[in-house]
Each structure stands twice: as structure tokens, then as C-alpha cells.
Design an enzyme around this catalytic site. Structure first.
Site, PDB file in Angstrom:
ATOM      1  N   GLU A 145     -36.044   1.608  -5.852  1.00  0.00           N
ATOM      2  CA  GLU A 145     -37.487   1.334  -5.421  1.00  0.00           C
ATOM      3  C   GLU A 145     -37.782   0.761  -4.048  1.00  0.00           C
ATOM      4  O   GLU A 145     -37.758  -0.200  -3.451  1.00  0.00           O
ATOM      5  CB  GLU A 145     -37.521  -0.162  -6.172  1.00  0.00           C
ATOM      6  CG  GLU A 145     -37.565   0.114  -7.573  1.00  0.00           C
ATOM      7  CD  GLU A 145     -38.038  -1.011  -8.260  1.00  0.00           C
ATOM      8  OE1 GLU A 145     -38.576  -1.957  -7.949  1.00  0.00           O
ATOM      9  OE2 GLU A 145     -37.788  -0.856  -9.719  1.00  0.00           O
TER      10      GLU A 145
ATOM     11  N   GLU B 140     -34.835   2.992 -15.047  1.00  0.00           N
ATOM     12  CA  GLU B 140     -34.492   1.470 -15.096  1.00  0.00           C
ATOM     13  C   GLU B 140     -35.601   0.872 -15.842  1.00  0.00           C
ATOM     14  O   GLU B 140     -36.807   1.229 -15.797  1.00  0.00           O
ATOM     15  CB  GLU B 140     -34.589   0.844 -13.601  1.00  0.00           C
ATOM     16  CG  GLU B 140     -34.161  -0.681 -13.667  1.00  0.00           C
ATOM     17  CD  GLU B 140     -34.161  -1.170 -12.286  1.00  0.00           C
ATOM     18  OE1 GLU B 140     -33.825  -1.011 -11.371  1.00  0.00           O
ATOM     19  OE2 GLU B 140     -35.220  -2.255 -12.412  1.00  0.00           O
TER      20      GLU B 140
END
Ligand SMILES: *[C@@H]1O[C@H](CO)[C@@H](O)[C@H](O)[C@H]1NC(C)=O
Ligand SMILES: *[C@@H]1O[C@H](CO)[C@@H](O)[C@H](O)[C@H]1NC(C)=O
Ligand SMILES: *[C@@H]1O[C@H](CO)[C@@H](O)[C@H](O)[C@H]1NC(C)=O
Length: 367
Positions: free
Chosen positions: A247, A351
Site C-alpha cells: 500500500e 490482502e
């Protein structure tokens, strides 16, 4: 017109151990596992056409309950139709799984060993749900008890002080090895990193806004990945894939406390082209799958387009990793658009977890 319709015949119960149901008042059941008992899943099997198998899980407590049915020829119009287009092929499914985070290890360590083994069997063995592709963080994550990297001292561009953390030995490696054993080695891993050492970053912190990688550290950061693979290889753990970083957007959102490295598409493209790509492909891990993004759908397809615009970067990248957190706002069409822009790059969901929103702070058992 002759139609084929399906007739379900319940062929009794499989030999699996039953779910020991417990109700926590959340409108569903959990199955209790302890040191001496855990429910099991019947190993998948094949049946001859026109028979077929159905596995059912539901809130009432069925867990992969197997039943068998048979297709019969019929003129009746059913209200349920399944259309099969055998010539339309999509991406191969690489596997299913979860993550060996520090918090996974903390929770497993809170159980006695027979209960740990039962739980691992439920996830990995063929009495369980047979996880086959798992994520392994490189260092600390937001599922850790502290922030850390593998080279936390003074500036060390040659990575002479690189070493695994106590967490690797207490919380990850022992369970990874047990899982490998339970799958007879049919378990693939990909590595994902949250933060670089502070001295590699422009803001000298694990988290916070605009924590970019210092340009003069680009090569050290690529070498850091290889060092990690070396250390895990010494423990008998090989990797199938890596992600360029978890991220990158976290370092562009004010007030997030999650460790991360910020990457603009241009910076990421340069680093993969000049450092990560050549370093990995020239290492003992040359066959590893290199995935980029590891972030929300919000970045599709524009971010990969900017990164992969460079021909050399494009050559190094195998796939695009996507998380699920804002899927309720962002259409899956973005995945199709990304696929259509880069048909030779696979897409992988890397994820997903529940509890990230401010109103979801509890584990609601049985929900
Ligand atoms: C484990 O669960 C089984 C089935 O519910 C029960 O019979 C057994 O007593 C439990 N064992 C322990 C140690 O709690
Ligand atoms: C798996 O564990 C069993 C029992 O503990 C052991 O005998 C076996 O050698 C292990 N196999 C592998 C592949 O590690
Ligand atoms: C391996 O390294 C050399 C020299 O740094 C570089 O020219 C070459 O492109 C690299 N090979 C790959 C496959 O990236």
C-alpha cells in the site's frame, strides 16, 4: 427443447468430523476446535458424469458438507440456470490462503501445542481447507506489536547489519514450517514489505506522510529483498513471488500510522527498472514473480499504466496485486479494464481483512 436439470440427492454425511457448534448470539455458529477435537473437511473427490458434488457452508453450522447430485434430462424450465462457456478462459487460479503475520503467530502461541496443531491442520491439511498460497511480510506490519525493519541501526547501505527479527523465529518461521509439512510442500509464498529502515527514507520514520525512499538508497532497497530471501532460504523457505511494497498510498494519507514506503508511479517505475528488476533477475531468485501495487482498486488501471509505460519495467513485472478495502465503492470493472490493458500481467488479490473501519472494532464470532 431438451434441457438438462440437476437433481440433488443427499448421500448421507461424509466421514468428516462434525462441527462442534457454539452460538455467540451473532446470528450464526462457530465451530469449536480445541486440543483434542477439531471439525474436518472431507478431502475433495471426483465423481463420474452425470453426477456432481456440492459442498455447502452456511450460518447454521454446515462446513463444507458434501452432497452428491445427478444431472437428468428434463423438459422442465428451472428458475435457476447455470451457463457454462467452456471456450471462454480466464486467468489461472494460483491458490487460496492467508498471511503469516506477527499477529497470526501471537494468536497461535496463545494456544497449547495440540490446539495449535489442530488449528494449522484446519487451514492447511487435506482434512482442512488446504491453503496453498500465503503472504509472508518482510519485517513488521500493522499486524505487529512494534515497528521494525531488518536493519534498524545506523545508516548501512551495504546492509552489513541486516538480520531477521526475533518475531521471525518466534511468530512466523515455526508455523510456516508446520504448514509446509501439512501440505507436503505444496504451499507457495509471496513476500510483501511495509517499511524500509528509517535511514533509507526521506522522512526518517517508519510511517507518516511522504515517506519516500531516498534516491541514493534505491539499490540498497533492492538488495534488502535478496537478503531477506537468503535468510528465509537458510530456514528452508523459498518464495514464489514478491510485491514491490504494501500500500504505497498509506504514505499519502494524512494521519495514518501504518508503516509504509511512498511510491509515485514514476519513482516505482524507475526503481523496478534500474534496481529491483535487474537485481532479482540476476539473483538466485530470478524466477520469482514480481507483483506491483498491492493497494486498492482505486489505483486501477491508471497507476499500473503509468508504471508499466516504461518498456523495461513492463518486462520485469509479472502481475498486479490488489487489496479489497474499498470494493464496495469501486466496481470490479476496474479489474477487467486493467486486465484488458495488460493481458500478459496476472491480477492477484493479496490482502483482505475485516475490522479496518472505525465502526468494526470487535471480532463478532459467528457473524
Ligand atoms: C474438546 O472438544 C470436544 C468436543 O466438543 C470435547 O469432547 C472435549 O472435552 C474438549 N476437550 C478439551 C480439552 O476441552
Ligand atoms: C512432517 O512431520 C512429520 C511428523 O512430525 C515428520 O515425520 C515428517 O518428517 C515431516 N515431513 C516434512 C516434509 O517435514
Ligand atoms: C543483470 O545485470 C546486468 C549488469 O548489471 C544488466 O546489464 C542486465 O540487464 C541484468 N539482467 C537482467 C535479466 O536484468
Amino acid at each position: 427443447m431438451l434441457l438438462v436439470s440437476a437433481l440433488v440427492v443427499l448421500i448421507g454425511h461424509s466421514l468428516a468430523q462434525e462441527c462442534q457448534k457454539r452460538d455467540y448470539g451473532n446470528d450464526g455458529h462457530v465451530c469449536v476446535c480445541n486440543s483434542t477435537y477439531c471439525d474436518t473437511v472431507p478431502p475433495p473427490s471426483r465423481v463420474e458424469p452425470p453426477s456432481y458434488l456440492i459442498y455447502t457452508s452456511n450460518k447454521a453450522g454446515l462446513r463444507f458438507a458434501k452432497s452428491e447430485g445427478r444431472f437428468i434430462e428434463s423438459n422442465e424450465i428451472s428458475d435457476k440456470t447455470i451457463q457454462i462457456h467452456p471456450n471462454e478462459k480466464y486467468q489461472e487460479i494460483f491458490g487460496w490462503g492467508g498471511a503469516f503475520t506477527d499477529s497470526t503467530g501471537v494468536n497461535l502461541n496463545s494456544l497449547d501445542e495440540p490446539a495449535q496443531d489442530n488449528l494449522l491442520r484446519a487451514y492447511f491439511s487435506n482434512d482442512g481447507i488446504e491453503y496453498s498460497l500465503c503472504r509472508v511480510p518482510i519485517g513488521g506490519t500493522d499486524f505487529s506489536e512494534r515497528g521494525y525493519s531488518y536493519d534498524d541501526g545506523d545508516e548501512d547501505p551495504k546492509l552489513e547489519n541486516f538480520q531477521l527479527a526475533p518475531e521471525d523465529f518466534k511468530l512466523k518461521i515455526p508455523f510456516i514450517k508446520k504448514a509446509q509439512n501439512l501440505t507436503w510442500g505444496n504451499l507457495r509464498f509471496f513476500a510483501s514489505v511495509w517499511t524500509a529502515p528509517k535511514w533509507m527514507k526521506t522522512n526518517r520514520e517508519y510511517n507518516g506522510m511522504w515517506g519516500f525512499l531516498r534516491y541514493e538508497m534505491y539499490q540498497s532497497w533492492a538488495d534488502y529483498f535478496v537478503k531477506f530471501f537468503d535468510k528465509y532460504s537458510e530456514q528452508g523457505i523459498q518464495f514464489w513471488g514478491l510485491v514491490t511494497g504494501n500500500e504505497p498510498s498509506l504514505a499519502m494519507v494524512p494521519f495514518t500510522k501504518i508503516n509504509s514506503v511512498a511510491w509515485t508511479p514514476a519513482m516505482l517505475s524507475t526503481w523496478v527498472r534500474d534496481n529491483l528488476g535487474p537485481t532479482i533477475r540476476n539473483s538466485s531468485y530470478s524466477k520469482i514473480k514480481i507483483m506491483m501495487l498491492d493497494d486498492q482498486r482505486l489505483f486501477l488501471p491508471w497507476y499500473p499504466k503509468l508504471v508499466l509505460n516504461d518498456e523495461t519495467t513492463h518486462m520485469y513485472v509479472d502481475g498486479i496485486a490488489v487489496h479489497w478495502y474499498y470494493d464496495f465503492l469501486l466496481s470490479p470493472r476496474l479489474l477487467t479494464e486493467t486486465h484488458d490493458s495488460f493481458p500478459d500481467k496476472f491480477l492477484l488479490a493479496t490482502e483482505a481483512c475485516h475490522g479496518d473501519k472505525p465502526f468494526q472494532k470487535h471480532v463478532d464470532l459467528g457473524l
